[in-house]
Design a protein around this motif. Structure first.
Motif, mmCIF file in Angstrom:
data_model
loop_
_atom_site.group_PDB
_atom_site.id
_atom_site.type_symbol
_atom_site.label_atom_id
_atom_site.label_comp_id
_atom_site.label_asym_id
_atom_site.label_seq_id
_atom_site.Cartn_x
_atom_site.Cartn_y
_atom_site.Cartn_z
ATOM 1 N N SER A 170 0.848 -1.194 0.000
ATOM 2 C CA SER A 170 0.000 0.000 0.000
ATOM 3 C C SER A 170 0.879 1.237 0.000
ATOM 4 O O SER A 170 1.884 1.303 0.726
ATOM 5 C CB SER A 170 -0.910 -0.003 1.234
ATOM 6 O OG SER A 170 -1.703 1.160 1.290
ATOM 7 N N THR B 72 0.048 -2.815 -6.009
ATOM 8 C CA THR B 72 -0.037 -2.111 -4.737
ATOM 9 C C THR B 72 -1.331 -1.307 -4.696
ATOM 10 O O THR B 72 -1.790 -0.802 -5.732
ATOM 11 C CB THR B 72 1.157 -1.167 -4.505
ATOM 12 O OG1 THR B 72 1.021 -0.564 -3.201
ATOM 13 C CG2 THR B 72 1.228 -0.081 -5.546
ATOM 14 N N ALA B 73 -1.913 -1.223 -3.516
ATOM 15 C CA ALA B 73 -3.068 -0.357 -3.328
ATOM 16 C C ALA B 73 -2.585 1.086 -3.226
ATOM 17 O O ALA B 73 -1.469 1.347 -2.768
ATOM 18 C CB ALA B 73 -3.819 -0.752 -2.058
ATOM 19 N N VAL C 12 -3.758 4.755 -1.581
ATOM 20 C CA VAL C 12 -4.716 5.282 -0.603
ATOM 21 C C VAL C 12 -4.512 6.783 -0.391
ATOM 22 O O VAL C 12 -3.459 7.334 -0.723
ATOM 23 C CB VAL C 12 -4.568 4.559 0.755
ATOM 24 C CG1 VAL C 12 -4.861 3.070 0.603
ATOM 25 C CG2 VAL C 12 -3.165 4.773 1.343
ATOM 26 N N GLN D 292 -6.499 6.802 4.607
ATOM 27 C CA GLN D 292 -6.307 5.378 4.341
ATOM 28 C C GLN D 292 -7.484 4.750 3.601
ATOM 29 O O GLN D 292 -7.760 3.556 3.707
ATOM 30 C CB GLN D 292 -6.058 4.609 5.649
ATOM 31 C CG GLN D 292 -4.751 4.958 6.330
ATOM 32 C CD GLN D 292 -3.541 4.719 5.415
ATOM 33 O OE1 GLN D 292 -3.333 3.614 4.920
ATOM 34 N NE2 GLN D 292 -2.756 5.770 5.193
ATOM 35 N N LEU E 123 -9.278 3.686 0.027
ATOM 36 C CA LEU E 123 -8.772 3.206 -1.249
ATOM 37 C C LEU E 123 -9.106 4.169 -2.385
ATOM 38 O O LEU E 123 -10.248 4.562 -2.566
ATOM 39 C CB LEU E 123 -9.354 1.826 -1.568
ATOM 40 C CG LEU E 123 -8.869 1.179 -2.871
ATOM 41 C CD1 LEU E 123 -7.385 0.824 -2.769
ATOM 42 C CD2 LEU E 123 -9.692 -0.058 -3.206
ATOM 43 N N ILE F 244 -8.219 -6.443 -4.052
ATOM 44 C CA ILE F 244 -7.983 -5.784 -2.773
ATOM 45 C C ILE F 244 -9.189 -6.030 -1.879
ATOM 46 O O ILE F 244 -10.336 -5.971 -2.334
ATOM 47 C CB ILE F 244 -7.750 -4.276 -2.974
ATOM 48 C CG1 ILE F 244 -6.444 -4.057 -3.745
ATOM 49 C CG2 ILE F 244 -7.696 -3.550 -1.631
ATOM 50 C CD1 ILE F 244 -6.185 -2.613 -4.107
ATOM 51 N N GLN G 187 -11.629 0.968 3.644
ATOM 52 C CA GLN G 187 -10.176 0.981 3.808
ATOM 53 C C GLN G 187 -9.614 -0.383 3.404
ATOM 54 O O GLN G 187 -10.126 -1.424 3.825
ATOM 55 C CB GLN G 187 -9.807 1.291 5.254
ATOM 56 C CG GLN G 187 -10.207 2.672 5.715
ATOM 57 C CD GLN G 187 -10.008 2.864 7.202
ATOM 58 O OE1 GLN G 187 -10.193 1.935 7.993
ATOM 59 N NE2 GLN G 187 -9.636 4.083 7.595
ATOM 60 N N PRO G 188 -8.578 -0.391 2.578
ATOM 61 C CA PRO G 188 -7.971 -1.669 2.182
ATOM 62 C C PRO G 188 -7.239 -2.317 3.360
ATOM 63 O O PRO G 188 -6.464 -1.667 4.056
ATOM 64 C CB PRO G 188 -6.999 -1.271 1.076
ATOM 65 C CG PRO G 188 -6.677 0.162 1.357
ATOM 66 C CD PRO G 188 -7.908 0.767 1.955
#
Length: 325
Positions: A214, A236-237, A239, A243, A245, A302, A309-310
Protein backbone atom coordinates in the motif's frame (compact mmCIF):
# COMPACT_ATOMS: atom_id res chain seq x y z
CA UNK A 1 -19.29 -66.63 -24.99
CA UNK A 2 -17.95 -64.02 -27.40
CA UNK A 3 -19.55 -60.58 -27.34
CA UNK A 4 -18.97 -57.97 -29.99
CA UNK A 5 -19.06 -54.26 -29.27
CA UNK A 6 -22.76 -54.00 -30.12
CA UNK A 7 -23.56 -56.75 -27.64
CA UNK A 8 -21.82 -54.81 -24.87
CA UNK A 9 -23.85 -51.73 -25.71
CA UNK A 10 -27.09 -53.71 -25.83
CA UNK A 11 -26.36 -55.21 -22.43
CA UNK A 12 -25.61 -51.81 -20.95
CA UNK A 13 -28.77 -50.25 -22.37
CA UNK A 14 -30.86 -53.16 -21.05
CA UNK A 15 -29.42 -52.63 -17.56
CA UNK A 16 -30.17 -48.89 -17.71
CA UNK A 17 -33.73 -49.59 -18.86
CA UNK A 18 -34.44 -52.15 -16.12
CA UNK A 19 -32.96 -50.08 -13.33
CA UNK A 20 -34.68 -46.90 -14.55
CA UNK A 21 -38.00 -48.74 -14.49
CA UNK A 22 -37.29 -50.00 -10.97
CA UNK A 23 -36.73 -46.44 -9.75
CA UNK A 24 -39.90 -45.19 -11.46
CA UNK A 25 -41.92 -48.00 -9.89
CA UNK A 26 -40.65 -47.15 -6.42
CA UNK A 27 -41.46 -43.47 -6.92
CA UNK A 28 -45.01 -44.25 -8.00
CA UNK A 29 -45.58 -46.56 -5.03
CA UNK A 30 -44.43 -44.10 -2.35
CA UNK A 31 -47.14 -43.74 0.29
CA UNK A 32 -47.65 -42.52 3.84
CA UNK A 33 -45.03 -44.99 5.05
CA UNK A 34 -42.37 -42.70 3.61
CA UNK A 35 -43.79 -39.77 5.58
CA UNK A 36 -43.88 -41.89 8.75
CA UNK A 37 -40.28 -42.94 8.15
CA UNK A 38 -39.03 -39.36 7.81
CA UNK A 39 -41.03 -38.14 10.80
CA UNK A 40 -39.80 -40.98 12.99
CA UNK A 41 -36.19 -40.13 12.12
CA UNK A 42 -36.81 -36.43 12.79
CA UNK A 43 -38.27 -37.28 16.21
CA UNK A 44 -35.30 -39.49 17.14
CA UNK A 45 -33.17 -37.82 19.85
CA UNK A 46 -30.17 -40.04 19.15
CA UNK A 47 -28.50 -41.35 16.01
CA UNK A 48 -29.71 -43.40 13.07
CA UNK A 49 -28.05 -46.81 12.94
CA UNK A 50 -28.16 -48.54 9.55
CA UNK A 51 -27.65 -52.30 9.30
CA UNK A 52 -27.53 -54.61 6.30
CA UNK A 53 -25.75 -57.72 5.07
CA UNK A 54 -23.93 -58.27 1.78
CA UNK A 55 -24.96 -55.88 -1.00
CA UNK A 56 -27.58 -54.38 1.30
CA UNK A 57 -24.74 -53.65 3.71
CA UNK A 58 -22.85 -51.71 1.05
CA UNK A 59 -25.98 -49.67 0.32
CA UNK A 60 -26.51 -49.21 4.05
CA UNK A 61 -22.99 -47.91 4.48
CA UNK A 62 -23.60 -45.30 1.81
CA UNK A 63 -27.00 -44.44 3.29
CA UNK A 64 -25.49 -43.80 6.71
CA UNK A 65 -22.72 -41.66 5.19
CA UNK A 66 -25.22 -39.56 3.21
CA UNK A 67 -27.45 -39.05 6.23
CA UNK A 68 -24.50 -38.04 8.40
CA UNK A 69 -23.23 -35.50 5.88
CA UNK A 70 -26.64 -33.89 5.40
CA UNK A 71 -27.64 -33.19 8.98
CA UNK A 72 -28.89 -36.53 10.31
CA UNK A 73 -26.32 -38.14 12.65
CA UNK A 74 -25.93 -41.72 11.48
CA UNK A 75 -23.51 -44.64 11.31
CA UNK A 76 -23.42 -48.17 9.91
CA UNK A 77 -23.18 -51.33 11.98
CA UNK A 78 -22.42 -54.68 10.38
CA UNK A 79 -25.10 -57.13 11.61
CA UNK A 80 -22.66 -60.01 12.06
CA UNK A 81 -20.39 -57.83 14.20
CA UNK A 82 -23.44 -56.53 16.06
CA UNK A 83 -24.12 -60.06 17.32
CA UNK A 84 -20.63 -60.15 18.79
CA UNK A 85 -20.57 -56.94 20.76
CA UNK A 86 -21.26 -54.05 18.41
CA UNK A 87 -24.86 -53.88 19.58
CA UNK A 88 -23.38 -51.97 22.50
CA UNK A 89 -22.89 -49.06 20.08
CA UNK A 90 -26.67 -48.64 19.84
CA UNK A 91 -28.54 -46.81 22.61
CA UNK A 92 -32.23 -46.56 23.48
CA UNK A 93 -32.25 -43.02 22.06
CA UNK A 94 -31.20 -44.28 18.64
CA UNK A 95 -33.21 -45.60 15.71
CA UNK A 96 -32.36 -48.62 13.53
CA UNK A 97 -32.88 -48.83 9.78
CA UNK A 98 -32.52 -52.43 8.58
CA UNK A 99 -32.01 -53.26 4.90
CA UNK A 100 -32.74 -56.71 3.48
CA UNK A 101 -34.22 -57.52 0.09
CA UNK A 102 -35.76 -60.77 1.31
CA UNK A 103 -36.56 -59.49 4.77
CA UNK A 104 -35.36 -62.81 6.09
CA UNK A 105 -31.58 -62.32 6.24
CA UNK A 106 -30.54 -64.31 9.30
CA UNK A 107 -27.80 -61.96 10.47
CA UNK A 108 -30.36 -59.13 10.51
CA UNK A 109 -33.41 -60.95 11.88
CA UNK A 110 -31.33 -62.46 14.70
CA UNK A 111 -30.97 -58.94 16.09
CA UNK A 112 -34.72 -58.30 16.26
CA UNK A 113 -35.30 -59.72 19.77
CA UNK A 114 -32.65 -57.44 21.27
CA UNK A 115 -33.82 -54.39 19.32
CA UNK A 116 -37.43 -54.97 20.37
CA UNK A 117 -36.56 -55.74 24.00
CA UNK A 118 -34.60 -52.49 24.30
CA UNK A 119 -37.46 -50.51 22.77
CA UNK A 120 -35.39 -49.15 19.91
CA UNK A 121 -37.54 -47.90 16.98
CA UNK A 122 -37.07 -49.98 13.83
CA UNK A 123 -37.55 -48.98 10.20
CA UNK A 124 -37.07 -51.67 7.58
CA UNK A 125 -36.60 -51.50 3.81
CA UNK A 126 -37.27 -54.82 2.11
CA UNK A 127 -38.71 -56.27 -1.06
CA UNK A 128 -41.17 -58.43 0.91
CA UNK A 129 -43.84 -56.73 3.07
CA UNK A 130 -44.81 -60.13 4.51
CA UNK A 131 -41.31 -60.92 5.72
CA UNK A 132 -40.25 -61.38 9.32
CA UNK A 133 -38.29 -58.12 9.27
CA UNK A 134 -41.13 -56.10 7.75
CA UNK A 135 -43.67 -57.36 10.31
CA UNK A 136 -41.35 -56.58 13.22
CA UNK A 137 -40.82 -52.97 12.11
CA UNK A 138 -42.52 -49.84 13.33
CA UNK A 139 -42.33 -48.51 9.76
CA UNK A 140 -41.74 -50.59 6.66
CA UNK A 141 -40.86 -49.35 3.17
CA UNK A 142 -41.36 -51.82 0.34
CA UNK A 143 -38.81 -51.84 -2.47
CA UNK A 144 -39.96 -54.69 -4.69
CA UNK A 145 -38.59 -54.74 -8.24
CA UNK A 146 -40.04 -56.68 -11.13
CA UNK A 147 -36.66 -58.02 -12.17
CA UNK A 148 -32.98 -57.63 -11.49
CA UNK A 149 -30.73 -56.37 -14.26
CA UNK A 150 -28.83 -59.63 -13.96
CA UNK A 151 -30.04 -61.90 -16.83
CA UNK A 152 -30.46 -64.74 -14.31
CA UNK A 153 -32.51 -62.46 -12.04
CA UNK A 154 -30.15 -63.33 -9.20
CA UNK A 155 -27.46 -60.69 -8.60
CA UNK A 156 -28.79 -57.70 -6.61
CA UNK A 157 -28.73 -54.89 -9.18
CA UNK A 158 -32.04 -53.15 -9.81
CA UNK A 159 -33.11 -53.80 -6.21
CA UNK A 160 -29.98 -52.24 -4.70
CA UNK A 161 -30.22 -49.27 -7.08
CA UNK A 162 -33.82 -48.70 -6.01
CA UNK A 163 -32.90 -48.84 -2.32
CA UNK A 164 -29.99 -46.47 -2.91
CA UNK A 165 -32.29 -43.91 -4.55
CA UNK A 166 -34.88 -44.35 -1.79
CA UNK A 167 -32.15 -43.76 0.80
CA UNK A 168 -31.13 -40.57 -0.99
CA UNK A 169 -34.78 -39.47 -1.05
CA UNK A 170 -34.98 -39.96 2.72
CA UNK A 171 -31.75 -38.03 3.31
CA UNK A 172 -32.73 -35.10 1.08
CA UNK A 173 -36.25 -34.93 2.54
CA UNK A 174 -34.75 -34.75 6.02
CA UNK A 175 -32.18 -32.19 4.88
CA UNK A 176 -34.94 -29.91 3.63
CA UNK A 177 -37.08 -30.47 6.72
CA UNK A 178 -34.17 -29.50 8.97
CA UNK A 179 -33.36 -26.39 6.94
CA UNK A 180 -29.84 -27.76 6.39
CA UNK A 181 -27.78 -25.12 4.54
CA UNK A 182 -24.67 -25.10 2.37
CA UNK A 183 -22.75 -23.71 5.34
CA UNK A 184 -23.92 -26.64 7.46
CA UNK A 185 -22.77 -28.99 4.71
CA UNK A 186 -19.35 -27.37 4.65
CA UNK A 187 -18.90 -27.91 8.40
CA UNK A 188 -19.08 -31.66 7.85
CA UNK A 189 -16.69 -31.49 4.86
CA UNK A 190 -13.86 -29.23 6.08
CA UNK A 191 -11.06 -31.29 4.57
CA UNK A 192 -12.29 -31.61 1.01
CA UNK A 193 -12.59 -29.21 -1.89
CA UNK A 194 -16.24 -28.66 -1.03
CA UNK A 195 -15.30 -27.49 2.43
CA UNK A 196 -12.65 -25.16 1.09
CA UNK A 197 -15.09 -23.58 -1.33
CA UNK A 198 -17.80 -23.18 1.27
CA UNK A 199 -15.78 -22.32 4.37
CA UNK A 200 -12.73 -20.30 3.36
CA UNK A 201 -13.19 -16.53 3.23
CA UNK A 202 -10.80 -13.98 1.75
CA UNK A 203 -9.58 -13.06 5.24
CA UNK A 204 -8.13 -16.57 5.55
CA UNK A 205 -5.98 -16.17 2.44
CA UNK A 206 -5.23 -12.47 1.98
CA UNK A 207 -1.87 -10.79 2.52
CA UNK A 208 -2.39 -8.38 5.40
CA UNK A 209 -0.38 -6.22 7.79
CA UNK A 210 3.25 -5.84 6.77
CA UNK A 211 2.68 -8.15 3.81
CA UNK A 212 0.03 -5.91 2.26
CA UNK A 213 1.36 -3.53 -0.43
CA UNK A 214 0.00 0.00 0.00
CA UNK A 215 1.27 3.47 -0.89
CA UNK A 216 0.04 7.06 -0.65
CA UNK A 217 -1.33 8.73 -3.78
CA UNK A 218 1.50 11.28 -3.58
CA UNK A 219 4.45 8.89 -3.82
CA UNK A 220 6.31 8.52 -7.09
CA UNK A 221 6.03 5.59 -9.41
CA UNK A 222 9.57 4.64 -8.42
CA UNK A 223 8.60 4.43 -4.75
CA UNK A 224 5.49 2.43 -5.65
CA UNK A 225 7.60 -0.01 -7.66
CA UNK A 226 9.80 -0.59 -4.63
CA UNK A 227 6.69 -1.44 -2.61
CA UNK A 228 5.48 -3.83 -5.32
CA UNK A 229 8.90 -5.49 -5.46
CA UNK A 230 9.16 -5.87 -1.69
CA UNK A 231 5.67 -7.31 -1.25
CA UNK A 232 5.87 -9.56 -4.34
CA UNK A 233 2.20 -9.43 -5.33
CA UNK A 234 2.62 -7.61 -8.64
CA UNK A 235 0.47 -4.72 -7.42
CA UNK A 236 -0.04 -2.11 -4.74
CA UNK A 237 -3.07 -0.36 -3.33
CA UNK A 238 -3.11 3.45 -3.54
CA UNK A 239 -4.72 5.28 -0.60
CA UNK A 240 -5.42 8.86 0.54
CA UNK A 241 -4.47 10.41 3.87
CA UNK A 242 -7.54 8.78 5.49
CA UNK A 243 -6.31 5.38 4.34
CA UNK A 244 -9.27 5.08 2.00
CA UNK A 245 -8.77 3.21 -1.25
CA UNK A 246 -8.26 5.37 -4.33
CA UNK A 247 -7.05 2.78 -6.80
CA UNK A 248 -4.54 0.10 -7.68
CA UNK A 249 -1.26 0.07 -9.58
CA UNK A 250 -0.17 -3.22 -11.14
CA UNK A 251 2.56 -4.61 -13.33
CA UNK A 252 0.09 -4.26 -16.20
CA UNK A 253 -0.43 -0.58 -15.45
CA UNK A 254 3.34 -0.10 -15.55
CA UNK A 255 3.66 -1.73 -18.98
CA UNK A 256 0.77 0.30 -20.39
CA UNK A 257 2.23 3.52 -18.96
CA UNK A 258 5.64 2.86 -20.51
CA UNK A 259 3.98 2.70 -23.94
CA UNK A 260 2.38 6.17 -23.62
CA UNK A 261 4.36 8.11 -21.03
CA UNK A 262 7.97 9.26 -20.64
CA UNK A 263 9.97 9.69 -17.45
CA UNK A 264 7.24 7.97 -15.49
CA UNK A 265 9.41 7.03 -12.49
CA UNK A 266 9.18 10.55 -11.06
CA UNK A 267 5.46 10.99 -11.64
CA UNK A 268 2.92 10.68 -8.79
CA UNK A 269 1.40 7.20 -8.63
CA UNK A 270 -2.05 8.82 -8.40
CA UNK A 271 -1.71 9.98 -12.00
CA UNK A 272 -1.13 6.49 -13.39
CA UNK A 273 -3.11 4.21 -11.09
CA UNK A 274 -6.32 2.42 -12.09
CA UNK A 275 -9.04 4.15 -10.08
CA UNK A 276 -11.97 1.85 -10.82
CA UNK A 277 -10.39 -1.33 -9.49
CA UNK A 278 -12.29 -4.45 -8.46
CA UNK A 279 -12.56 -5.15 -4.73
CA UNK A 280 -14.23 -7.51 -2.28
CA UNK A 281 -15.21 -6.87 1.31
CA UNK A 282 -13.91 -8.68 4.36
CA UNK A 283 -15.79 -11.92 4.97
CA UNK A 284 -16.41 -12.66 1.28
CA UNK A 285 -16.14 -16.33 0.38
CA UNK A 286 -12.88 -17.15 -1.36
CA UNK A 287 -14.84 -18.92 -4.09
CA UNK A 288 -16.74 -15.67 -4.76
CA UNK A 289 -13.43 -13.79 -5.01
CA UNK A 290 -12.31 -16.30 -7.65
CA UNK A 291 -15.52 -15.68 -9.58
CA UNK A 292 -14.87 -11.91 -9.53
CA UNK A 293 -11.33 -12.41 -10.81
CA UNK A 294 -12.35 -14.78 -13.56
CA UNK A 295 -15.30 -12.65 -14.67
CA UNK A 296 -13.13 -9.55 -14.95
CA UNK A 297 -10.00 -11.31 -16.26
CA UNK A 298 -7.82 -10.05 -13.41
CA UNK A 299 -5.33 -11.81 -11.16
CA UNK A 300 -5.50 -9.71 -8.00
CA UNK A 301 -8.08 -8.24 -5.66
CA UNK A 302 -7.98 -5.78 -2.77
CA UNK A 303 -9.99 -6.58 0.34
CA UNK A 304 -11.82 -3.70 2.05
CA UNK A 305 -13.27 -3.24 5.50
CA UNK A 306 -16.60 -1.51 6.16
CA UNK A 307 -14.91 1.92 6.08
CA UNK A 308 -13.71 1.39 2.49
CA UNK A 309 -10.18 0.98 3.81
CA UNK A 310 -7.97 -1.67 2.18
CA UNK A 311 -6.90 -4.30 4.71
CA UNK A 312 -5.43 -6.97 2.48
CA UNK A 313 -4.83 -8.31 -1.00
CA UNK A 314 -4.92 -11.69 -2.66
CA UNK A 315 -4.17 -13.06 -6.09
CA UNK A 316 -5.03 -16.10 -8.16
CA UNK A 317 -1.89 -17.91 -6.98
CA UNK A 318 -3.27 -17.78 -3.44
CA UNK A 319 -6.46 -19.41 -4.65
CA UNK A 320 -4.60 -22.12 -6.54
CA UNK A 321 -2.45 -22.94 -3.51
CA UNK A 322 -5.53 -23.16 -1.30
CA UNK A 323 -7.30 -25.49 -3.73
CA UNK A 324 -10.17 -23.10 -4.41
CA UNK A 325 -9.58 -23.14 -8.16
Amino acid sequence: MDLNNNSFLQSAKRVFSIEKQAIEDIAQNLDTSFIECCQLILDTPGKVVVIGMGKSGHIGNKMAATLASTGTPAFFVHPAEASHGDLGMISENDLVIALSNSGETHEVTSLLPVIKRRGIPLISITGNPDSQLAKASQVHLTVAVKQEACPHNLAPTASTTAVLVLADAIAVSLLEARGFTADDFALSHPGGSLGKKLLLVVDDLMHAGNDFPSVSENVTVKEALLEITNKRLGMTAVVNDKQELLGIFTDGDLRRSLETESNILSKPIGDLMTASCRTVVSGTLASEAVRVMQTNSINALIVLNEQNQPIGALNMHDMLKAGIV
